[in-house]
Design an enzyme around this catalytic site. Structure first.
Site, short mmCIF file in Angstrom:
data_model
loop_
_atom_site.label_atom_id
_atom_site.label_comp_id
_atom_site.label_asym_id
_atom_site.label_seq_id
_atom_site.Cartn_x
_atom_site.Cartn_y
_atom_site.Cartn_z
N ASP A 214 0.86 -1.18 0.00
CA ASP A 214 0.00 0.00 0.00
C ASP A 214 0.90 1.24 0.00
OD1 ASP A 214 -2.24 -1.69 0.44
OD2 ASP A 214 -1.81 -1.68 2.59
N ASP A 253 -1.46 -2.38 -4.43
CA ASP A 253 -2.51 -2.82 -3.52
C ASP A 253 -3.35 -1.59 -3.16
OD1 ASP A 253 -4.04 -4.48 -1.97
OD2 ASP A 253 -2.57 -4.74 -0.39
N ASP A 257 -4.80 1.67 3.43
CA ASP A 257 -5.55 0.60 4.08
C ASP A 257 -5.43 0.74 5.60
OD1 ASP A 257 -6.31 -0.38 1.65
OD2 ASP A 257 -5.25 -2.29 1.80
N ARG A 309 -13.65 0.30 -3.23
CA ARG A 309 -13.18 0.47 -1.86
C ARG A 309 -12.98 1.93 -1.48
NH1 ARG A 309 -8.79 -4.49 -0.97
NH2 ARG A 309 -10.17 -6.16 -1.70
#
Length: 438
Positions: A214, A253, A257, A309
């Protein structure tokens, strides 16, 4: 924009450098702390980052080596020393201390090549089994080589802030793990490129390539404020990625997150642009550390040309308000709000500008959750008649319905703007280089 408490009003001059991190108007962003009502990160004592840092733990950096050293280097994870790190200009995480730029070929183990990997694990011959054996082991060693260079942990009581309007960190995997009281502001965090994605033929109906990094990962951390940053894929946006085994060769990714029991997070005035999986909140459907945590506030953020997301939530009480969702093409769009196991999204006064190819019913996806509370949404317009319930659109197209019941009430916010004002406010103020008052 917000009433931010100032711990110090005097300018901080860095000893020996003759350089000042004080912005126009006399603001030293390194000494600013989160306001007392600015989202979940303001709860239970608030978030002050490195505001109390002693002069010997204040640094201005312009290289990856300097940045890592200022955070405590390999010992940063678990470090609690108050620190302020000012980032000047562009920092490339793939540069060695002597200025040599490392490439994927430099990280690759001698026994690894992508061509050999593709030939060995082609589903037509390997089947639906996860890769194993010497070539997969060589891929893992290659990935470890890259991680040692580009991954940097951030300890507790730290503020990282970009100077001016061009501070940027490229190619890094920044990790706030097992830490508390962290502030990251006014930075462009770009292109955490994974040279060695793993093929998983059992991920989904057709398999998927999974990247490891990330741009910023918050895990088992508390009291974190992420403010006025820009997150993107830099030189490798989704449209540039090839396809192998019929699936996109995914080298990224998440952009940001929040997992592994992280808690009390405020994400404000950021730009998330041209990326597939933006923000996962929650580790897994069976996590034992996430329930009761993952309290996150997202406000005044721009999500533009995103795939999915924004966010996808498990377990957490997540206040999503005054965000601007702009999908002008829909080229990679899948959904916006992911309703996961025991999630409690409270969506308030968000503005959606969707391409004609995106139906309102697509905005929400049920990932095992039961409900979402939504109020004040506007879609593709400013007038009152553009008010819409995205939850109602989802329920009209899907069975079973998701509940719209309000299961909790957000109490920590400074102001909730009228939805029709959100696009102009977010365009003007969100992202790195826009950290001025409203």
């Amino acid at each position: 924009m917000r009433h931010i408490t100032q711990l110090l009003t005097a300018a901080l001059l860095l000893t020996g450098l003759g350089l000042s991190p004080v912005a126009a108007g006399g603001r030293d962003l390194g000494r600013e702390v989160l306001g007392p009502r600015d989202g979940w990160a303001a709860a239970e004592g608030g978030t002050t980052g490195g505001a109390a840092a002693a002069p010997e733990h204040v640094a201005m950096v312009s290289t990856w080596a300097e940045f890592r050293a200022a955070l405590g280097g390999a010992q940063a994870r678990g470090d609690i020393t108050p620190r302020i790190v000012y980032v000047q200009g562009q920092i490339d995480a793939n540069l060695t201390p002597d200025g040599r730029r490392l490439t994927c070929e430099d990280y690759a183990d001698p026994a690894y090549s992508l061509e050999a990997y593709l030939a060995a694990y082609d589903p037509a011959t390997w089947g639906r089994r996860r890769p194993s054996g010497p070539l997969e082991e060589a891929r893992a060693r290659s990935a470890a080589n890259q991680a040692a260079q580009i991954r940097q942990y951030i300890g507790s009581n730290v503020t990282i802030v970009g100077l001016g309007d061009d501070a940027r960190i490229v190619g890094a995997n920044l990790v706030v793990r097992d830490a508390e009281n962290v502030i990251i502001r006014n930075l462009e965090l770009s292109d955490a490129y994974d040279c060695f994605p793993a093929w998983d033929p059992l991920d989904g109906s057709s398999g998927n390539w999974n990247a490891a990094y990330d741009n910023l990962w918050i895990a088992n951390a508390r009291h974190v404020w992420i403010d006025h940053n820009t997150f993107n894929d830099g030189a490798h946006p989704p449209a540039t990625l090839p396809t192998y085994f019929g699936r996109k060769y995914e080298v990224h990714d998440g952009l940001l997150d929040i997992t592994n029991g992280a808690d009390l997070i405020t994400v404000s005035y950021n730009r998330f642009e041209n990326h597939d999986k933006a923000m996962l909140i929650g580790s897994s459907n069976t996590s034992t550390v996430d329930p009761g945590r993952l309290r996150v506030t997202l406000h005044h953020n721009l999500f533009r040309d995103m795939g999915q997301r924004t966010p996808r939530v498990r377990f957490g009480q997540v206040h999503v308000y005054n965000n601007y969702y702009h999908e002008p093409s829909g080229a990679i769009y899948s959904y916006s709000w992911g309703v996961g196991v025991q999630s409690q999204i409270y969506a308030e006064n968000n503005f959606f500008a969707l391409a004609p190819t995106i139906a309102p019913a697509q905005v929400i996806v049920d990932w095992g959750g039961t409900g979402l509370y939504e109020t004040g949404t506007l879609l593709n317009g400013r007038a009152r008649h553009n008010a819409v319930s995205l939850l109602a659109a989802y329920n009209a197209a899907h069975d079973p319905d998701l509940s719209g019941a309000r299961t909790w009430q957000p109490m920590l916010y400074e102001r909730i703007d009228p939805t029709q004002a959100v696009p102009a406010l977010v365009r003007a103020h969100a992202g790195a280089g826009r950290i001025t008052g409203r």
